[in-house]
Enzyme design. Structure first.
Site, short mmCIF file in Angstrom:
data_model
loop_
_atom_site.label_atom_id
_atom_site.label_comp_id
_atom_site.label_asym_id
_atom_site.label_seq_id
_atom_site.Cartn_x
_atom_site.Cartn_y
_atom_site.Cartn_z
N ASP A 71 0.85 -1.13 -0.06
CA ASP A 71 0.03 -0.01 -0.03
C ASP A 71 0.82 1.27 0.00
O ASP A 71 1.99 1.24 0.54
CB ASP A 71 -0.91 0.02 1.29
CG ASP A 71 -0.30 0.01 2.57
OD1 ASP A 71 0.70 -0.77 2.56
OD2 ASP A 71 -0.72 0.87 3.40
N GLU A 135 0.16 -0.66 6.14
CA GLU A 135 1.36 -0.14 6.62
C GLU A 135 1.08 1.23 6.67
O GLU A 135 1.35 1.77 7.63
CB GLU A 135 2.71 -0.65 6.12
CG GLU A 135 3.62 -0.36 7.04
CD GLU A 135 4.43 1.05 6.99
OE1 GLU A 135 5.09 1.34 7.84
OE2 GLU A 135 4.08 1.75 5.85
#
Length: 380
Positions: A71, A135
Protein backbone atom coordinates in the site's frame (compact mmCIF):
# COMPACT_ATOMS: atom_id res chain seq x y z
CA UNK A 1 16.26 -17.30 -15.68
CA UNK A 2 16.50 -14.79 -12.84
CA UNK A 3 13.61 -12.62 -11.67
CA UNK A 4 13.96 -8.98 -12.65
CA UNK A 5 13.23 -6.78 -9.60
CA UNK A 6 12.99 -3.63 -11.73
CA UNK A 7 10.30 -5.06 -14.03
CA UNK A 8 8.45 -6.34 -10.97
CA UNK A 9 8.72 -2.89 -9.36
CA UNK A 10 7.24 -1.31 -12.50
CA UNK A 11 4.31 -3.75 -12.45
CA UNK A 12 3.66 -3.08 -8.76
CA UNK A 13 3.78 0.71 -9.13
CA UNK A 14 1.17 0.42 -11.89
CA UNK A 15 -1.21 -1.07 -9.32
CA UNK A 16 -3.06 1.89 -7.71
CA UNK A 17 -2.91 0.46 -4.19
CA UNK A 18 -3.51 3.57 -2.08
CA UNK A 19 -4.41 2.44 1.44
CA UNK A 20 -6.75 0.57 1.90
CA UNK A 21 -7.15 -0.43 -1.77
CA UNK A 22 -5.36 -3.61 -2.87
CA UNK A 23 -5.12 -2.32 -6.43
CA UNK A 24 -3.98 -5.67 -7.86
CA UNK A 25 -0.54 -5.64 -6.21
CA UNK A 26 -1.07 -8.65 -3.95
CA UNK A 27 -2.81 -10.53 -6.76
CA UNK A 28 0.28 -10.00 -8.91
CA UNK A 29 2.63 -11.17 -6.15
CA UNK A 30 0.51 -14.18 -5.30
CA UNK A 31 0.64 -15.33 -8.93
CA UNK A 32 4.42 -14.88 -9.11
CA UNK A 33 5.07 -16.68 -5.83
CA UNK A 34 2.62 -19.51 -6.49
CA UNK A 35 4.32 -20.24 -9.81
CA UNK A 36 7.62 -20.51 -7.91
CA UNK A 37 6.20 -23.10 -5.53
CA UNK A 38 5.19 -20.93 -2.58
CA UNK A 39 2.06 -21.84 -0.63
CA UNK A 40 0.08 -18.61 -0.65
CA UNK A 41 -2.80 -17.54 1.59
CA UNK A 42 -4.71 -14.29 1.58
CA UNK A 43 -5.09 -13.16 5.17
CA UNK A 44 -7.56 -10.32 4.70
CA UNK A 45 -9.07 -8.89 7.88
CA UNK A 46 -11.77 -6.23 8.17
CA UNK A 47 -11.36 -5.38 4.51
CA UNK A 48 -7.57 -5.04 4.73
CA UNK A 49 -5.65 -7.08 2.14
CA UNK A 50 -2.67 -9.20 3.26
CA UNK A 51 -0.66 -12.04 1.76
CA UNK A 52 1.22 -14.87 3.48
CA UNK A 53 3.54 -16.99 1.34
CA UNK A 54 5.78 -19.86 2.43
CA UNK A 55 8.21 -22.01 0.47
CA UNK A 56 9.43 -25.09 2.28
CA UNK A 57 8.08 -27.21 5.08
CA UNK A 58 5.80 -25.78 7.70
CA UNK A 59 7.63 -25.79 11.01
CA UNK A 60 11.09 -25.95 9.41
CA UNK A 61 13.98 -25.62 11.85
CA UNK A 62 15.25 -22.58 9.95
CA UNK A 63 12.88 -20.11 8.33
CA UNK A 64 13.84 -16.72 6.97
CA UNK A 65 11.08 -14.13 6.76
CA UNK A 66 10.61 -10.91 4.83
CA UNK A 67 8.01 -8.32 5.74
CA UNK A 68 6.84 -5.37 3.67
CA UNK A 69 3.85 -3.53 2.28
CA UNK A 70 2.34 -2.78 -1.10
CA UNK A 71 0.00 0.00 0.00
CA UNK A 72 1.08 3.58 -0.65
CA UNK A 73 0.10 7.05 0.51
CA UNK A 74 -2.08 9.27 -1.73
CA UNK A 75 -0.32 11.03 -4.62
CA UNK A 76 -1.40 14.53 -3.58
CA UNK A 77 -1.66 16.90 -6.54
CA UNK A 78 -1.27 14.53 -9.50
CA UNK A 79 -0.78 17.51 -11.82
CA UNK A 80 2.37 18.45 -9.90
CA UNK A 81 4.10 15.17 -10.83
CA UNK A 82 6.50 15.19 -13.75
CA UNK A 83 5.47 11.61 -14.57
CA UNK A 84 2.28 9.62 -13.97
CA UNK A 85 2.43 8.54 -10.30
CA UNK A 86 1.06 5.13 -11.29
CA UNK A 87 2.86 4.93 -14.63
CA UNK A 88 6.00 3.18 -13.43
CA UNK A 89 8.06 5.09 -16.00
CA UNK A 90 11.83 4.66 -16.25
CA UNK A 91 13.56 7.80 -17.52
CA UNK A 92 17.35 8.08 -17.71
CA UNK A 93 17.83 5.16 -15.35
CA UNK A 94 15.36 6.42 -12.73
CA UNK A 95 12.06 4.75 -11.84
CA UNK A 96 9.25 7.22 -11.07
CA UNK A 97 5.98 6.61 -9.26
CA UNK A 98 4.22 6.30 -5.95
CA UNK A 99 5.88 3.46 -4.06
CA UNK A 100 9.19 3.78 -5.93
CA UNK A 101 10.97 4.02 -2.59
CA UNK A 102 8.28 3.26 -0.01
CA UNK A 103 8.21 0.42 -0.67
CA UNK A 104 7.04 -1.50 -3.71
CA UNK A 105 10.64 -1.72 -4.88
CA UNK A 106 11.67 -3.26 -1.56
CA UNK A 107 8.93 -5.87 -1.91
CA UNK A 108 9.96 -6.53 -5.51
CA UNK A 109 13.61 -6.95 -4.49
CA UNK A 110 12.95 -9.46 -1.72
CA UNK A 111 10.32 -11.34 -3.72
CA UNK A 112 12.72 -11.63 -6.66
CA UNK A 113 15.57 -12.77 -4.40
CA UNK A 114 13.33 -15.34 -2.71
CA UNK A 115 11.99 -16.74 -6.01
CA UNK A 116 15.50 -17.11 -7.43
CA UNK A 117 16.76 -18.85 -4.30
CA UNK A 118 14.03 -21.48 -4.12
CA UNK A 119 14.06 -22.20 -7.85
CA UNK A 120 17.83 -22.23 -8.44
CA UNK A 121 19.31 -23.43 -5.09
CA UNK A 122 16.46 -24.71 -2.89
CA UNK A 123 17.48 -24.21 0.75
CA UNK A 124 17.19 -26.60 3.67
CA UNK A 125 14.49 -24.62 5.44
CA UNK A 126 11.62 -22.28 4.73
CA UNK A 127 11.32 -18.83 3.20
CA UNK A 128 8.33 -16.76 4.32
CA UNK A 129 6.97 -13.53 2.88
CA UNK A 130 4.45 -11.59 4.97
CA UNK A 131 3.17 -8.69 2.87
CA UNK A 132 0.48 -6.26 3.97
CA UNK A 133 -1.72 -3.62 2.39
CA UNK A 134 -2.11 -1.64 5.62
CA UNK A 135 1.26 -0.23 6.67
CA UNK A 136 0.48 3.33 5.61
CA UNK A 137 -2.95 3.19 7.27
CA UNK A 138 -4.09 2.45 10.83
CA UNK A 139 -1.92 -0.67 11.05
CA UNK A 140 -4.50 -2.66 13.00
CA UNK A 141 -5.31 -5.27 10.37
CA UNK A 142 -2.11 -5.52 8.37
CA UNK A 143 1.07 -7.08 9.74
CA UNK A 144 -0.74 -7.59 13.04
CA UNK A 145 -3.33 -9.70 11.24
CA UNK A 146 -0.63 -11.72 9.49
CA UNK A 147 1.16 -12.42 12.79
CA UNK A 148 -2.12 -13.36 14.50
CA UNK A 149 -2.92 -15.74 11.64
CA UNK A 150 0.56 -17.24 11.78
CA UNK A 151 0.21 -17.90 15.50
CA UNK A 152 -3.18 -19.55 15.00
CA UNK A 153 -1.81 -21.75 12.20
CA UNK A 154 1.55 -22.67 13.78
CA UNK A 155 3.55 -20.71 11.20
CA UNK A 156 6.78 -19.11 12.38
CA UNK A 157 9.75 -17.10 11.17
CA UNK A 158 13.11 -17.70 12.85
CA UNK A 159 14.24 -14.21 11.87
CA UNK A 160 12.71 -11.43 9.78
CA UNK A 161 13.99 -8.63 7.60
CA UNK A 162 11.69 -5.66 6.92
CA UNK A 163 12.41 -4.04 3.56
CA UNK A 164 11.57 -0.43 4.43
CA UNK A 165 13.88 2.29 3.04
CA UNK A 166 16.60 2.82 5.66
CA UNK A 167 19.43 4.69 3.94
CA UNK A 168 19.45 8.51 4.23
CA UNK A 169 21.64 9.36 1.22
CA UNK A 170 23.65 6.41 -0.11
CA UNK A 171 22.89 2.72 -0.53
CA UNK A 172 24.32 0.69 2.31
CA UNK A 173 24.95 3.47 4.81
CA UNK A 174 22.33 2.49 7.39
CA UNK A 175 20.25 -0.42 8.67
CA UNK A 176 17.79 -0.40 11.54
CA UNK A 177 18.26 -2.69 14.53
CA UNK A 178 15.44 -1.16 16.55
CA UNK A 179 12.98 1.68 16.70
CA UNK A 180 11.88 4.26 19.22
CA UNK A 181 8.43 3.93 20.72
CA UNK A 182 5.67 6.39 19.90
CA UNK A 183 3.05 7.81 22.26
CA UNK A 184 0.55 10.56 21.54
CA UNK A 185 -1.28 12.44 24.28
CA UNK A 186 -4.61 13.95 23.24
CA UNK A 187 -5.08 16.48 26.03
CA UNK A 188 -8.24 18.37 26.96
CA UNK A 189 -8.43 21.02 29.65
CA UNK A 190 -11.85 22.15 30.92
CA UNK A 191 -12.51 25.33 32.85
CA UNK A 192 -15.33 27.88 33.04
CA UNK A 193 -16.23 30.23 30.20
CA UNK A 194 -16.45 33.93 30.94
CA UNK A 195 -15.82 37.51 29.86
CA UNK A 196 -12.17 38.38 29.31
CA UNK A 197 -12.69 41.59 31.34
CA UNK A 198 -13.91 39.61 34.35
CA UNK A 199 -11.47 36.73 34.73
CA UNK A 200 -12.40 36.19 38.38
CA UNK A 201 -15.75 34.85 37.17
CA UNK A 202 -14.14 32.30 34.86
CA UNK A 203 -11.44 29.65 34.87
CA UNK A 204 -9.16 29.86 31.86
CA UNK A 205 -8.20 26.35 30.66
CA UNK A 206 -5.60 27.74 28.26
CA UNK A 207 -3.47 29.09 31.10
CA UNK A 208 -3.41 25.70 32.80
CA UNK A 209 -2.83 23.89 29.51
CA UNK A 210 0.11 26.12 28.63
CA UNK A 211 1.55 25.49 32.10
CA UNK A 212 1.23 21.74 31.57
CA UNK A 213 2.91 21.92 28.17
CA UNK A 214 5.68 24.03 29.64
CA UNK A 215 6.27 21.47 32.37
CA UNK A 216 6.39 18.71 29.77
CA UNK A 217 8.98 20.48 27.64
CA UNK A 218 11.15 22.28 30.20
CA UNK A 219 13.43 19.31 30.90
CA UNK A 220 14.71 16.68 28.42
CA UNK A 221 13.18 13.27 29.02
CA UNK A 222 16.63 11.64 28.97
CA UNK A 223 20.10 11.94 27.47
CA UNK A 224 19.87 8.89 25.21
CA UNK A 225 21.15 5.35 25.71
CA UNK A 226 23.77 3.10 24.13
CA UNK A 227 21.76 2.40 20.98
CA UNK A 228 19.18 5.21 21.06
CA UNK A 229 19.10 8.96 20.60
CA UNK A 230 17.52 11.10 23.36
CA UNK A 231 13.75 10.82 23.49
CA UNK A 232 11.85 13.62 21.75
CA UNK A 233 8.65 15.36 22.90
CA UNK A 234 6.89 17.62 20.41
CA UNK A 235 3.76 19.74 20.82
CA UNK A 236 1.97 19.32 17.51
CA UNK A 237 -1.21 21.38 17.99
CA UNK A 238 -3.00 23.69 20.45
CA UNK A 239 -6.59 24.79 19.88
CA UNK A 240 -9.65 26.07 21.68
CA UNK A 241 -11.95 26.85 18.76
CA UNK A 242 -12.60 30.36 20.07
CA UNK A 243 -13.31 33.03 17.41
CA UNK A 244 -13.86 35.85 19.95
CA UNK A 245 -11.12 38.00 21.48
CA UNK A 246 -13.12 38.88 24.60
CA UNK A 247 -14.27 35.42 25.68
CA UNK A 248 -12.39 33.07 27.97
CA UNK A 249 -13.07 29.62 26.48
CA UNK A 250 -14.47 26.71 28.45
CA UNK A 251 -12.22 24.09 26.85
CA UNK A 252 -8.80 23.89 25.27
CA UNK A 253 -7.03 21.02 23.55
CA UNK A 254 -3.50 20.08 22.65
CA UNK A 255 -1.70 17.13 21.09
CA UNK A 256 1.75 15.98 22.16
CA UNK A 257 3.80 13.28 20.44
CA UNK A 258 6.68 11.52 22.18
CA UNK A 259 9.25 9.34 20.40
CA UNK A 260 10.90 7.49 23.25
CA UNK A 261 13.89 5.24 23.73
CA UNK A 262 14.39 2.21 25.96
CA UNK A 263 14.66 4.38 29.07
CA UNK A 264 10.87 4.54 29.03
CA UNK A 265 7.74 2.60 28.20
CA UNK A 266 4.36 3.78 27.06
CA UNK A 267 3.03 2.97 30.50
CA UNK A 268 5.72 4.91 32.39
CA UNK A 269 5.30 7.99 30.17
CA UNK A 270 1.53 7.85 30.57
CA UNK A 271 1.93 7.82 34.35
CA UNK A 272 4.39 10.73 34.12
CA UNK A 273 2.00 12.85 32.05
CA UNK A 274 -0.98 12.10 34.24
CA UNK A 275 0.98 13.02 37.38
CA UNK A 276 1.95 16.40 35.89
CA UNK A 277 -1.65 17.08 34.88
CA UNK A 278 -2.90 16.16 38.35
CA UNK A 279 -0.47 18.59 40.02
CA UNK A 280 -1.54 21.47 37.77
CA UNK A 281 -5.20 20.60 38.12
CA UNK A 282 -4.94 20.79 41.91
CA UNK A 283 -3.19 24.17 41.68
CA UNK A 284 -5.57 25.75 39.13
CA UNK A 285 -8.92 24.00 39.47
CA UNK A 286 -8.82 23.08 35.79
CA UNK A 287 -9.81 19.51 34.93
CA UNK A 288 -7.54 17.61 32.56
CA UNK A 289 -8.20 14.53 30.44
CA UNK A 290 -5.12 12.90 28.94
CA UNK A 291 -5.96 10.26 26.37
CA UNK A 292 -2.79 8.33 25.47
CA UNK A 293 -2.37 6.43 22.22
CA UNK A 294 0.66 4.12 22.26
CA UNK A 295 1.35 3.05 18.68
CA UNK A 296 4.49 1.13 19.53
CA UNK A 297 7.04 0.45 22.25
CA UNK A 298 10.76 0.91 21.75
CA UNK A 299 12.69 -2.24 20.87
CA UNK A 300 16.19 -3.38 20.00
CA UNK A 301 17.61 -6.39 18.19
CA UNK A 302 21.07 -6.45 19.79
CA UNK A 303 24.17 -6.93 17.65
CA UNK A 304 24.78 -10.65 17.20
CA UNK A 305 24.74 -13.33 14.47
CA UNK A 306 21.61 -12.09 12.67
CA UNK A 307 22.58 -8.41 12.75
CA UNK A 308 26.11 -9.32 11.72
CA UNK A 309 24.83 -11.40 8.78
CA UNK A 310 22.77 -8.53 7.39
CA UNK A 311 25.48 -5.92 7.99
CA UNK A 312 28.14 -8.10 6.35
CA UNK A 313 25.93 -8.76 3.31
CA UNK A 314 25.20 -5.04 2.93
CA UNK A 315 28.90 -4.19 3.05
CA UNK A 316 29.81 -6.97 0.62
CA UNK A 317 27.34 -5.73 -1.99
CA UNK A 318 27.55 -1.95 -1.49
CA UNK A 319 31.07 -1.42 -0.19
CA UNK A 320 29.71 0.40 2.87
CA UNK A 321 29.54 -0.85 6.44
CA UNK A 322 26.03 0.18 7.54
CA UNK A 323 25.46 2.23 10.66
CA UNK A 324 23.39 0.24 13.16
CA UNK A 325 20.63 2.75 13.80
CA UNK A 326 17.40 3.09 15.78
CA UNK A 327 16.50 6.51 14.35
CA UNK A 328 13.42 7.56 12.42
CA UNK A 329 9.75 6.85 12.86
CA UNK A 330 7.91 3.60 13.44
CA UNK A 331 7.50 0.66 11.10
CA UNK A 332 5.82 -2.73 11.17
CA UNK A 333 8.99 -4.08 12.75
CA UNK A 334 7.38 -2.93 16.02
CA UNK A 335 4.90 -5.78 15.61
CA UNK A 336 7.32 -8.36 14.21
CA UNK A 337 9.67 -7.95 17.17
CA UNK A 338 7.16 -9.82 19.37
CA UNK A 339 7.39 -12.80 16.98
CA UNK A 340 11.12 -13.11 16.22
CA UNK A 341 14.33 -11.07 15.92
CA UNK A 342 13.88 -8.38 13.29
CA UNK A 343 16.04 -5.83 11.47
CA UNK A 344 15.37 -3.45 8.58
CA UNK A 345 17.33 -2.68 5.46
CA UNK A 346 16.21 -1.05 2.24
CA UNK A 347 16.68 1.71 -0.29
CA UNK A 348 17.55 5.38 0.05
CA UNK A 349 14.30 6.98 1.21
CA UNK A 350 14.95 10.58 0.20
CA UNK A 351 11.77 10.98 -1.90
CA UNK A 352 9.30 8.76 -0.06
CA UNK A 353 5.82 10.28 0.32
CA UNK A 354 6.86 13.22 -1.87
CA UNK A 355 5.55 14.41 -5.21
CA UNK A 356 7.85 12.86 -7.85
CA UNK A 357 8.81 9.88 -5.69
CA UNK A 358 11.59 8.08 -7.56
CA UNK A 359 14.66 5.86 -7.27
CA UNK A 360 17.61 4.96 -9.52
CA UNK A 361 17.03 1.48 -10.93
CA UNK A 362 20.57 0.47 -9.97
CA UNK A 363 19.57 0.77 -6.32
CA UNK A 364 16.77 -1.76 -6.85
CA UNK A 365 19.20 -4.17 -8.48
CA UNK A 366 21.69 -3.69 -5.65
CA UNK A 367 18.98 -4.28 -3.07
CA UNK A 368 18.04 -7.58 -4.67
CA UNK A 369 21.70 -8.64 -4.56
CA UNK A 370 21.90 -7.76 -0.87
CA UNK A 371 18.78 -9.79 -0.09
CA UNK A 372 20.01 -12.69 -2.23
CA UNK A 373 23.34 -12.77 -0.37
CA UNK A 374 21.58 -12.63 2.99
CA UNK A 375 19.40 -15.60 2.03
CA UNK A 376 22.30 -17.58 0.59
CA UNK A 377 24.50 -17.03 3.64
CA UNK A 378 21.67 -17.65 6.10
CA UNK A 379 20.98 -21.10 4.67
CA UNK A 380 24.64 -21.93 3.94
Amino acid sequence: MTTDPVALSVDLIRCPSVTPEEGGALVLLERLLSEAGFDCTRVDRNGTPNLFARWGAKGAAKSFGFNGHTDVVPVGDAAAWRHDPFGGEIVDGVLWGRGATDMKTGVAAFAAAAVDLVTETPPDGAVILAITGDEEGPGRDGTRALLDWMKDHDEAMSVCLVGEPTCPNEMGEMMKIGRRGSLTFYIEAEGVQGHAAYPHRAKNPLHALVTLLGRMTETPLDEGTEHFQPSSLQITTIDCGNPANNVIPAKARATVNIRFNDTHSGESLTAWGEALAQDISEATGIAFALNPDISGESFLTPPGPFVDLVARSVEDETGRAPELSTSGGTSDARFVKDHCPVVEFGLVGATMHQVDERVPVEQIETLKRVYARILRDYFA
